[in-house]
Design an enzyme around this catalytic site. Sequence first.
Site, short mmCIF file in Angstrom:
data_model
loop_
_atom_site.label_atom_id
_atom_site.label_comp_id
_atom_site.label_asym_id
_atom_site.label_seq_id
_atom_site.Cartn_x
_atom_site.Cartn_y
_atom_site.Cartn_z
N HIS A 203 1.39 9.10 1.67
CA HIS A 203 2.62 8.65 0.99
C HIS A 203 2.76 9.38 -0.34
CE1 HIS A 203 5.67 5.63 1.83
NE2 HIS A 203 5.79 5.42 0.53
N TYR A 245 5.80 -0.41 15.15
CA TYR A 245 5.36 0.82 14.48
C TYR A 245 4.61 0.50 13.18
CZ TYR A 245 6.02 4.99 11.52
OH TYR A 245 5.84 6.05 10.65
N TYR A 246 5.20 -0.34 12.34
CA TYR A 246 4.56 -0.67 11.06
C TYR A 246 3.30 -1.51 11.26
CZ TYR A 246 8.65 1.20 8.66
OH TYR A 246 9.64 2.04 8.20
#
Length: 366
Positions: A203, A245-246
Site C-alpha cells: 500500500h 476479496y477483502y
Amino acid sequence: MCLIYNFGLMSTLDAPLHSLLKDKTPGSCPGLQLLPPSSARLENNSVLRQESRAAVALAELRVWLKLHHTPNIFLENMMIREAICSTAIETRTVPFEDVLEALTSQVSRPTATIKNVLQCLLAISHGNSIFAQRRTLELTDIFQIVAQLQGISIPQTASMPYDAQSPNIKLLLNLIGYFNEPAREISPLIKMAVQHYQFESIHPFYLENGRTGRVLNLLFLQQHQLLPLPALSVSEYVLQNKIEYYHLHQQVREQNEWTSWILFFLRGIETVVKKNSQRLLAIENLYQTTTSLCKTAGKSNYTKPLVDVIFKRPYCKIEHLQEFNIAQRKAAGKYLHTLVELGILGLKKVGKENIFVHRALIDLLS
C-alpha cells in the site's frame, strides 16, 4: 487505443515524482516479508486443479483471438470495460455507453466518475506502451501509472531519485523483481495472485493503490505473454465479489492462508475468460452478419475497412471514417446515414454533433 479528448483530465505534477510515495512503513501490513513466499504454501491439489482450468480457458481465448477478424477491436473495448469495473470498486459504476460518449464527443461533459474511468484507461494504455517498448516493469513505470490515475501529467523521461533503504522502496523493488522474473517453478497465474496481494499489502502510495494494483494484474498477464494486450477484466470478478476479496486478503495477512486467496483469483480468471470467449464469439457472429447485410443490400462500397471502423468505434463519427482513410467528409456522411437506414447504426445528437451508435455491439460489450 481510442482517442481521449482533453477534458482537463490531467494536471502537471509540481512536486518530485517520489512525493506520491508514503515515506513510512507499509500501509496495510507492517512487517511484510519479501517475495517469494514458500512454494509449499502456494501449491496444493485444489490450487493446481483450478490453475489448470484457468490456464486452459486462457489458452482457448488466445485461440479465439487468432481466429477473430478484428481481435484488437475486442481487446481495446475490454480495456474500457476493465477501467469501468476497476473504478467502480472504489466509487460507483457508470454505463459503458456513457464512457464511449466521453471518448467520442468533443462537446460531452463527463462526470467526475467518468473522468476517473478515463484516467484509468490512460494508465492501462500507458502500461501497454511499456511492453511495446520493453518486456520488463520498472519502478518509475509504477509511479507513472499512479500519477495518471490521479490525473497528474509527468514527463515520460522523468527520473526518480529514491532511497533504496526506505521500507516501501525496498519492498517495491523486490516486487518488481518477482514480477519480471520468468515463471519457471510456479504457474504465472499463481504468481499473479501473489504479486497482487503483495502490492496491496505494501500500500505504498497516498492514493490509488487499489486501481494501481489492478492495472499491474493486467500488465502481469501481458508481460508473461498470457494475453497480447492488458485487456482481461479481472476487476469485473472482484467487483462482484468485493466482500470476499477483502476478507481473503485479511486471511493471508493474519493467518498466512494463501490457498483461498489464490483460488479466488484463479476462479476469477476462469470466469471472466469464459465470459469473454462467449462475448467474442457473439461479436464475431455480429461482424459476419453485418458484413453479409451490407453485401445483400448491394452496397459495394461497404467494404471490410468500413465495417471494421464501426466495430472499432461503437460510437462513430464522420471524422473516424476520414481518420481511417475510408472516405472524405461528404461520402463518409452518406455511408454512415445509409448504415442507419439499414438498421445497423442508430443516430444520436450530442450537442451539435452527430454520433452514429452501433447499438448491437454496445449491448454485447456492456
